[in-house]
Structures are given as structure tokens and as C-alpha cells.
Design a protein around this motif. Structure first.
Motif, short mmCIF file in Angstrom:
data_model
loop_
_atom_site.label_atom_id
_atom_site.label_comp_id
_atom_site.label_asym_id
_atom_site.label_seq_id
_atom_site.Cartn_x
_atom_site.Cartn_y
_atom_site.Cartn_z
N SER A 40 0.81 -1.22 0.00
CA SER A 40 0.00 0.00 0.00
C SER A 40 0.84 1.27 0.00
CB SER A 40 -0.94 0.00 1.21
OG SER A 40 -0.20 -0.12 2.42
N PHE A 41 2.13 1.14 0.34
CA PHE A 41 3.08 2.25 0.28
C PHE A 41 4.12 2.00 -0.82
CE2 PHE A 41 1.16 2.84 4.36
CZ PHE A 41 1.21 4.20 4.61
N ALA A 42 3.77 1.18 -1.79
CA ALA A 42 4.57 0.92 -3.00
C ALA A 42 5.82 0.09 -2.74
CB ALA A 42 4.93 2.24 -3.70
N GLY A 43 5.83 -0.67 -1.66
CA GLY A 43 6.86 -1.68 -1.44
C GLY A 43 8.26 -1.13 -1.25
N GLY A 44 9.21 -2.07 -1.23
CA GLY A 44 10.60 -1.74 -0.98
C GLY A 44 10.98 -2.02 0.46
N ASN A 45 12.08 -1.44 0.88
CA ASN A 45 12.59 -1.70 2.22
C ASN A 45 13.15 -0.44 2.88
OD1 ASN A 45 12.38 -4.61 2.94
ND2 ASN A 45 13.48 -4.86 1.00
N VAL A 46 13.16 -0.47 4.20
CA VAL A 46 13.84 0.55 5.00
C VAL A 46 15.00 -0.12 5.73
CG1 VAL A 46 13.67 2.12 6.96
CG2 VAL A 46 11.78 1.94 5.34
N ASN A 47 16.18 0.47 5.61
CA ASN A 47 17.35 0.02 6.34
C ASN A 47 17.68 1.05 7.42
OD1 ASN A 47 17.50 -2.07 4.44
ND2 ASN A 47 18.82 -0.85 3.10
N LEU A 48 17.78 0.60 8.66
CA LEU A 48 17.99 1.49 9.80
C LEU A 48 19.44 1.46 10.25
CD1 LEU A 48 14.88 0.43 11.93
CD2 LEU A 48 15.05 2.35 10.33
N HIS A 49 19.92 2.61 10.74
CA HIS A 49 21.31 2.72 11.19
C HIS A 49 21.37 3.54 12.47
CE1 HIS A 49 22.23 1.52 7.04
NE2 HIS A 49 21.41 2.48 6.67
N LEU A 50 22.24 3.11 13.40
CA LEU A 50 22.43 3.86 14.63
C LEU A 50 23.82 3.58 15.20
CD1 LEU A 50 21.25 5.63 16.97
CD2 LEU A 50 20.51 3.50 18.06
N ASP A 51 24.49 4.62 15.63
CA ASP A 51 25.66 4.49 16.50
C ASP A 51 25.60 5.60 17.53
OD1 ASP A 51 27.67 6.80 15.67
OD2 ASP A 51 26.95 5.92 13.79
N GLU A 52 26.33 5.43 18.64
CA GLU A 52 26.22 6.37 19.76
C GLU A 52 27.56 6.58 20.43
OE1 GLU A 52 21.78 4.70 21.05
OE2 GLU A 52 23.57 4.17 22.19
N THR A 53 27.74 7.76 20.97
CA THR A 53 28.91 8.09 21.78
C THR A 53 28.42 8.73 23.08
OG1 THR A 53 30.28 8.45 19.82
CG2 THR A 53 31.08 9.35 21.91
N LEU A 54 28.97 8.27 24.21
CA LEU A 54 28.63 8.84 25.51
C LEU A 54 29.91 9.23 26.23
CD1 LEU A 54 26.66 6.08 25.04
CD2 LEU A 54 25.53 7.12 27.00
N LEU A 55 29.90 10.40 26.84
CA LEU A 55 31.04 10.90 27.60
C LEU A 55 30.51 11.47 28.90
CD1 LEU A 55 34.13 11.33 27.47
CD2 LEU A 55 33.65 13.62 26.57
N GLY A 56 30.91 10.89 30.04
CA GLY A 56 30.31 11.30 31.30
C GLY A 56 31.32 11.61 32.38
N VAL A 57 30.90 12.42 33.35
CA VAL A 57 31.73 12.75 34.49
C VAL A 57 30.84 12.86 35.73
CG1 VAL A 57 31.53 15.25 34.11
CG2 VAL A 57 33.52 14.33 35.36
N SER A 58 31.37 12.49 36.88
CA SER A 58 30.61 12.61 38.12
C SER A 58 31.56 12.96 39.26
CB SER A 58 29.86 11.32 38.44
OG SER A 58 30.75 10.32 38.90
N TYR A 59 30.95 13.49 40.31
CA TYR A 59 31.70 13.78 41.54
C TYR A 59 30.96 13.12 42.70
CZ TYR A 59 34.05 16.21 45.34
OH TYR A 59 34.75 16.48 46.48
N GLY A 60 31.69 12.39 43.52
CA GLY A 60 31.10 11.73 44.67
C GLY A 60 31.80 12.13 45.94
#
Length: 422
Positions: free
Chosen positions: A399-419
Motif C-alpha cells: 500500500s506504500f509501493a513496497g521496498g525496504n527501509v534500512n535502519l542505522h544507529l551508533d552512539e557516543t557517551l562521555l560522562g563525568v561525576s563527583y562523589g
């Protein structure tokens, strides 16, 4: 002491309010990979290895094992999300960048206090998870959608906890997870018609909606030998509902935080080295809005928003986390870890998951803590979620004319804390 407790509680509640706009994140599906900078340096390991006041977010038994302390941290989270449409008969083939919003700050705060020699209580405020996509060029534009597209899901949890040391070996804990969620969606009005939704006016572009709910987390740690500690934890489902989006999510806008549970171990290989591991299961399939397949919707069998209606088709995942901690000298602790998770997004479900491509599976982390001469602990960590793709398999319906969707994800996290310790 009573004044100090009241001051800490007031400060925690104030910080929780400040956390609300900044709780969007995704790592294992849309759950955080861990809580607290020390655990994050170990790829999120913490069920049997409590290290700071955020321990209750993973296992409330840790509240009685970290001493009297407070921890304040912040993470810079940078996700890179995109989707490719290929083989589509409507001319939608293109690469779509979902990074209209590029960076997120995620604060967290917690403290623990003793009641007596065997009992302690604590309070933690942290971002449990969430997701954000922001496509300046709408991937659904060729199908009639207008404007930019995307969603924003933010989940903040405030966790008061109580823990009791049964004896020198065994500790149990219980926590109340009070969850505040926010959600918004834009640019997906094509799914909001009388034929496709039970509430067509409540599918897209309704601004930010919010919900609150609560659930229980329980946990145990047991020291089986001087060098080996085991742990277990379980958290119940937390109910939530977005009335403004009752035509999008199954069951009239219901959006729960799923049940999750895990086992952990920590092994002191030497006075300097500790090896630890967690296995965590997140039951996304229990939440209809997340776990139900969209196939019935695209086949014209069910409308969005209906009871047990269509969702994003996410599967349950199990995450294996491995970490190592090294006491380099009196002042420095070094950490590293790796985690591997199942893939929550099925290849047949990628068309709807353009909005929520939570497909990363592998994380590598590094971290360190420096204890200052005054006794304060500065902790930093770096985490990299390696790029992952899910290639669609007949994911765009005819109904949406077929085909495919390919998904991509990458992530970067940088953290700091004081205790600091009391």
C-alpha cells in the motif's frame, strides 16, 4: 543529621525537576546501559558490584553497601541515527538523516544514608531511557506527510530505596520506581485518518504529553566467599499513558516501561583486580505499544490506538555485560567493559521504526576514578555503541509501493561525576 537528610531530599527533588528536559537517550533498546559513572565505565555492570549511590537504580540491595555518600553526574550523549529507503515504487528512495537534534545532556544524582548498623536508605534521580529522532527531511514525505518528522521519548525515574544487611554475607533491598515520561511526535499525520486510527486527531503534532506511574524493584546480593559475590534484581512493569497520542499507541495511548530483571557476579581476582558480569533481560514484548507488530496495521486489519493494537514490533532482549576494574594505586581506579545485546527490531518492522531505530547491540567502555587528597571522587567514562544496521525484509507494505527501509544507529557517551562521603 535530620537537617542534612531533609536538605538532601529537597535538593534531589529540585534536581529531578531539572532532569526532565534532558532524559532522552537510547542504548539497549531504549533503556540506559547503566546508572552512575562508575557502572558506565564497566559497560553498565552493577547488580553484584555496587560502587556509588546510584546503585539502587540497578539493585537496591547496594544502598546498604556503598556507605553514606552522594553522587552527582552528567553525561553528554551523541546518537547518530539514519534510515535508507530502497526499492520503493513511490519514489521515496533516499538516505534520511535523523539528527536534527544532535546532542543531549543527561544529569543524575543520588545519595545514601544509614539508619542503623544494618539498614540504609537512599534516593536516586536518573534518566531511565528514551529515544529521539528528528528528520528535517521527512522519510514519509513521498507518501503524503508534511513537515519534519520524529519522536521524542523521555523517561525520568526517582527511586527511594531501603536496604537491610541480613548478616555479613547477605543483603536485600527494595525500591519504589516513580517514573515520569514525556512524549511528542511530529510529521506522521498520514497515519491519522479515520481508516487508520481509532482517534485520528491524536496521532501526530499534539505537542508534549506526559504521564506518571510507579513500580517496584527488589534485589539481593550474597557474598559466597571472600572473593565471590552474586546478585539478583527484578523490576516490575510501570504503567503509563499518553492521552494526546491515544490514536497512535495501542490501548488508547498506553505506554508502559517494561519489566526487567537480571543476575550478576563480581569476583575479586586479586587485591587490585575485580572482574564482574551482569545478564539483564528487558521484556519489550510485554508492552503492546512497543512489542505488537505493525503488520496488522499495514494489512488493514487493525487501527492504531485500538486494544492490543499495532506497535513497533520490538522483541525482548537479553544483554550480557562484562567489566574489569583495576586499583592502579591509592588514588586511581581504572575500568573497562563490553556489552552485547540481542536485536530488538525485526527486519520486517523497519518501516515504522524509522521513528525509533534503537538497533545498536555492542558497547565498549572505558572509565577511571581519581580520589582527591580531600577525599572527593572524580569519575569519568567514555562509551561507544558501535554502528549497527538492520536491513529491511519486505518491510514497506504494498500500500506504500513496497521496498525496504534500512535502519542505522551508533552512539557516543562521555560522562563525568563527583562523589563525596559523609
Amino acid at each position: 543529621m535530620q537537617r542534612t537528610k531533609h536538605t538532601l531530599t529537597r535538593h534531589s527533588c529540585l534536581l529531578a525537576l531539572l532532569l526532565l528536559p534532558y532524559a532522552a537517550q537510547a542504548t539497549n533498546g531504549y533503556f540506559s546501559s547503566g546508572y552512575g559513572a562508575k557502572a558506565q565505565g564497566l559497560a553498565g555492570v552493577g547488580i553484584a558490584l555496587p560502587q556509588d549511590a546510584l546503585a539502587a537504580a540497578t539493585n537496591p540491595a547496594g544502598t546498604a553497601l556503598v556507605g553514606e555518600r552522594a553522587d552527582l553526574g552528567v553525561t553528554l550523549f551523541t546518537p547518530n541515527r539514519s534510515a535508507d529507503i530502497v526499492g520503493n515504487g513511490a519514489g521515496a528512495d533516499a538516505s534520511y538523516d535523523g539528527n536534527g537534534t544532535k546532542r543531549f545532556l543527561i544529569p543524575e544524582f543520588a545519595f545514601t544514608r544509614r539508619i542503623d548498623a544494618n539498614t540504609a536508605w537512599g534516593l536516586a534521580a536518573y534518566g531511565n531511557g528514551g529515544f529521539n529522532t528528528d528528520y528535517p527531511t521527512n522519510p514519509y514525505g513521498r507518501f503524503g506527510a508534511t513537515g519534519s518528522a520524529g519522536i521524542s521519548l523521555e523517561q525520568l525515574i526517582i527511586t527511594p530505596s531501603l536496604a537491610y544487611k541480613i548478616n555479613e554475607a547477605h543483603t536485600v533491598g527494595v525500591a519504589l520506581n516513580v517514573a515520569y515520561q514525556q512524549f511528542s511526535a511530529k510529521g506522521i499525520g498520514i497515519f491519522g485518518t479515520s481508516q487508520t486510527s481509532s482517534a485520528p486527531a491524536n496521532v501526530s503534532d499534539q505537542g508534549v504529553d506526559s504521564s506518571t506511574g510507579s513500580g517496584l524493584r527488589i534485589g539481593w546480593t550474597g557474598k559466597l566467599s571472600p572473593s565471590l559475590t552474586l546478585g539478583a534484581t527484578w523490576a516490575s512493569k510501570i504503567t503509563g499513558k499518553f492521552d494526546k497520542y491515544k490514536g497512535l499507541f495501542a490501548d488508547g495511548g498506553s505506554f508502559d516501561i517494561p519489566e526487567n530483571y537480571g543476575l550478576g557476579l563480581a569476583f575479586a581476582a586479586s587485591p587490585e583486580w575485580t572482574l564482574a558480569a551482569d545478564v539483564q533481560t528487558i521484556r519489550y514484548s510485554q508492552v503492546n505499544a512497543v512489542g505488537d507488530s505493525a503488520a496488522s496495521f499495514f494489512a488493514g486489519q487493525k487501527q492504531l490506538g485500538t486494544a492490543n493494537g499495532p506497535g513497533f514490533g520490538w522483541r525482548d532482549i537479553t544483554v550480557l555485560k562484562l567489566g574489569a576494574s583495576h586499583q592502579y594505586n591509592r588514588d586511581w581506579v581504572l575500568r573497562g567493559g563490553i556489552s552485547v545485546a540481542d536485536q530488538p527490531v525485526a527486519a520486517q518492522e523497519t518501516f515504522f521504526n524509522i521513528l525509533a531505530p534503537g538497533v545498536v547491540q555492542k558497547h565498549l567502555t572505558l572509565g577511571a576514578t581519581w580520589t582527591s587528597p580531600a577525599g572527593g571522587e572524580w569519575t569519568g567514562y567514555y562509551a561507544r555503541a558501535f554502528g549497527e544496521s538492520v536491513t529491511g525484509n519486505q518491510s514497506i507494505p504494498a500500500s506504500f509501493a513496497g521496498g525496504n527501509v534500512n535502519l542505522h544507529l551508533d552512539e557516543t557517551l562521555l560522562g563525568v561525576s563527583y562523589g563525596w562521603k559523609f
